[in-house]
Design an enzyme around this catalytic site. Sequence first.
Site, short mmCIF file in Angstrom:
data_model
loop_
_atom_site.label_atom_id
_atom_site.label_comp_id
_atom_site.label_asym_id
_atom_site.label_seq_id
_atom_site.Cartn_x
_atom_site.Cartn_y
_atom_site.Cartn_z
N GLU A 125 12.70 30.92 -70.19
CA GLU A 125 12.74 30.72 -68.74
C GLU A 125 13.95 31.36 -68.07
O GLU A 125 13.92 31.70 -66.90
CB GLU A 125 12.71 29.22 -68.42
CG GLU A 125 14.06 28.48 -68.45
CD GLU A 125 14.73 28.46 -69.83
OE1 GLU A 125 14.02 28.67 -70.83
OE2 GLU A 125 15.95 28.24 -69.89
N LYS A 140 23.04 31.86 -64.90
CA LYS A 140 21.84 31.07 -65.20
C LYS A 140 22.13 29.58 -64.98
O LYS A 140 23.01 29.02 -65.61
CB LYS A 140 21.40 31.31 -66.65
CG LYS A 140 20.25 30.40 -67.13
CD LYS A 140 19.83 30.69 -68.57
CE LYS A 140 18.84 29.65 -69.09
NZ LYS A 140 18.44 29.88 -70.50
N ASP A 158 9.49 28.58 -72.66
CA ASP A 158 10.88 28.35 -73.06
C ASP A 158 11.75 29.60 -72.87
O ASP A 158 12.97 29.52 -72.98
CB ASP A 158 10.91 27.90 -74.53
CG ASP A 158 12.22 27.23 -74.91
OD1 ASP A 158 13.01 26.91 -73.98
OD2 ASP A 158 12.46 27.01 -76.11
N LYS A 194 10.56 22.21 -76.60
CA LYS A 194 11.51 22.35 -77.70
C LYS A 194 11.38 21.15 -78.64
O LYS A 194 10.98 20.08 -78.22
CB LYS A 194 12.94 22.37 -77.15
CG LYS A 194 13.33 23.65 -76.45
CD LYS A 194 14.78 23.60 -76.00
CE LYS A 194 15.19 24.90 -75.31
NZ LYS A 194 15.17 26.08 -76.19
N ASP A 207 22.58 24.29 -70.38
CA ASP A 207 21.87 25.53 -70.10
C ASP A 207 22.17 26.08 -68.71
O ASP A 207 21.61 27.08 -68.28
CB ASP A 207 20.36 25.33 -70.31
CG ASP A 207 19.67 26.59 -70.77
OD1 ASP A 207 20.36 27.50 -71.29
OD2 ASP A 207 18.44 26.69 -70.62
N ARG A 221 15.37 34.29 -68.36
CA ARG A 221 15.13 35.64 -67.85
C ARG A 221 14.28 35.63 -66.58
O ARG A 221 14.36 36.53 -65.76
CB ARG A 221 14.50 36.49 -68.97
CG ARG A 221 13.22 35.94 -69.51
CD ARG A 221 12.85 36.53 -70.87
NE ARG A 221 13.55 35.87 -71.98
CZ ARG A 221 13.39 36.20 -73.26
NH1 ARG A 221 12.57 37.20 -73.59
NH2 ARG A 221 14.06 35.57 -74.20
N ASP A 235 16.96 22.27 -70.00
CA ASP A 235 15.90 23.12 -70.57
C ASP A 235 15.15 22.36 -71.66
O ASP A 235 15.59 22.30 -72.81
CB ASP A 235 16.51 24.41 -71.13
CG ASP A 235 15.46 25.36 -71.68
OD1 ASP A 235 14.25 25.12 -71.43
OD2 ASP A 235 15.84 26.34 -72.35
N1 BES Z 1 18.44 28.04 -73.33
C1 BES Z 1 17.73 28.64 -74.39
C2 BES Z 1 18.62 29.46 -75.33
C3 BES Z 1 19.58 28.68 -76.18
C4 BES Z 1 19.16 28.18 -77.41
C5 BES Z 1 20.87 28.51 -75.80
C6 BES Z 1 20.06 27.49 -78.20
C7 BES Z 1 21.76 27.83 -76.60
C8 BES Z 1 21.36 27.32 -77.81
C9 BES Z 1 16.67 29.59 -73.84
O1 BES Z 1 16.10 29.22 -72.65
C10 BES Z 1 15.58 29.64 -74.85
O2 BES Z 1 14.93 28.65 -75.04
N2 BES Z 1 15.39 30.79 -75.48
C11 BES Z 1 14.40 30.96 -76.48
C12 BES Z 1 13.72 32.30 -76.24
C13 BES Z 1 12.49 32.50 -77.05
C14 BES Z 1 11.40 31.54 -76.61
C15 BES Z 1 12.04 33.93 -76.88
C16 BES Z 1 15.09 30.94 -77.85
O3 BES Z 1 16.20 31.46 -77.96
O4 BES Z 1 14.52 30.39 -78.77
ZN ZN Z 2 17.23 28.07 -71.41
MN MN Z 3 14.45 27.92 -72.89
#
Ligand code: BES
Ligand code: ZN
Ligand code: MN
Length: 496
Positions: A351, A267, A349, A279, A290, A353, A272
């Site tokens: 993204e 990834k 968010d 966020k 990220d 996947r 992000d």
């Molecule tokens: N890059 C983030 C995941 C992440 C969060 C990595 C904190 C490291 C620390 C990912 O893109 C994300 O935002 N995931 C969301 C998914 C949700 C919207 C289903 C998350 O984990 O909140």
């Molecule tokens: Zn992310």
């Molecule tokens: Mn995200």
Amino acid sequence: MDFSVKTSAPARTRTACAIVPIYEGGRLGAAAQTFDQASGGAIRRLRSKGDFRGKLGESLLLTHPGNAVAAQRLLLIGCGKATNYGVKPYRAAVAAACTALATTRIKEAVSYLGFNGVDGLDTYYVARHLSEQVRTALYRFDEQKSDPAPKPPLIKVGLGVDKADQKPGQDGIRDGAAIATGMDLTRDLANRSANLCTPTHLAKVAVDLAKRHAKLSATVLNETQMKRLGMGAMLSVTAGSDQPARFIILNYQGDDKKASPVALIGKGITFDTGGISLKPPASMDEMKFDMGGAAGVLGAMAAIAELGPRLNLVVLVPTCENMPSGSATKPGDIVTSLSGKTIEVLNTDAEGRLILCDALTYAQQRFNPRCMIDVATLTGACVIALGHQYTGLFSNDDDLAGALDAAGGRAYDPAWRLPISEEFGESLKSNFADLANIGSREGGSSVAASFLEKFVEDTPWAHLDIAGTAWTSGKAKGSTGRPVPLLVDYLLGTRT
Ligand code: BES
Ligand code: ZN
Ligand code: MN
């Protein structure tokens, strides 16, 4: 850093500094005993006066240990209880030695920290963990500081072993150093600020890497090419960004052309923000990490290219920013992935996947891989579930999962398997498209993995969620270089 194996008797090995393990309580180990005798009891005297306990991480530098010792200095390192001396305290002891040496002008040293053996490690791994840990302890990221601190002077480290262990010792330090080279690349890329570390930058790094190794070749796709292919999921993520997206393909051919490769997919979200599903501001700076999955698979490739083993490997990196803007993808937008499946983007968010699903389809269509492993800072839920020690491991194949689990254990880069199941997948239903990009909040990491699995056909596949392990927050903020050790251990095990 120059690593070598020393097989001469410890007291007769010429070096600026011999690094000697001292355990807490009990008797001296074989290495310390030798140096103690040759120095006329210097170590015992320190111990009996209570000046050196042997607590893990303690250090003491002894100069002029006497004419019967060929080393100019002895660096005593506390190793904790002899009965507890496994890979973790061993690596902590190596780190403590590096910290102690960093404040001296010593350029060269020989380590006996593994000379008495380390629980659970054979000589190969004693050596490998030494070279990897020395490089890790000395790693600094200061390229964006105007007045960086001077570099530690240490440039040569020897591994003291018995003659019979010369070969595994040499193999181990070589592999550990290559892993460290990979980890350094991973750390540099992930630490570098997102205004410099853009998709274009990642592509340049990949192309430069390919130029340096005969068995490597690089291809970089631009947005027009991705559009022509039909990577609608990937492109929906970059829609709000002014930075052009890239799709990087690095091919390592170390085996016959027709041998099916292992595919690693990383990834590569270089920042992000969450997109329109923005966020919150706290710690948003950390979202420059990220692209930790991309950095990890590029690092693994750098290590493999340095070692040149007999295997085929392809590394795929879908990379872009996730930004809000007038052209950004909106919640509810429906996009068509490369697989043909339509996806309702309910949360911009989620993204990672979306870029990974197109990469998984592309990997299967183009390379017919023997297996594929994607690596991603995918979910905050994984950090809640497993903390910072264990990478989340998901797989549709027990053999592959078992091999990765074992590799992580040997490499001191552990993963923990979590489930994928129909129930998690069911929560990804959409009223308007084939599936939605988010499902139930509970079990969020498994939901994300189940999303990815829908894009896997018959290929053995594993997903590593490194959200908790790729970097450290707080005072020691920065990239860890994981999961390069796990990946390289696994890959070396697939040599034909
Ligand atoms: N890059 C983030 C995941 C992440 C969060 C990595 C904190 C490291 C620390 C990912 O893109 C994300 O935002 N995931 C969301 C998914 C949700 C919207 C289903 C998350 O984990 O909140
Ligand atoms: Zn992310
Ligand atoms: Mn995200």
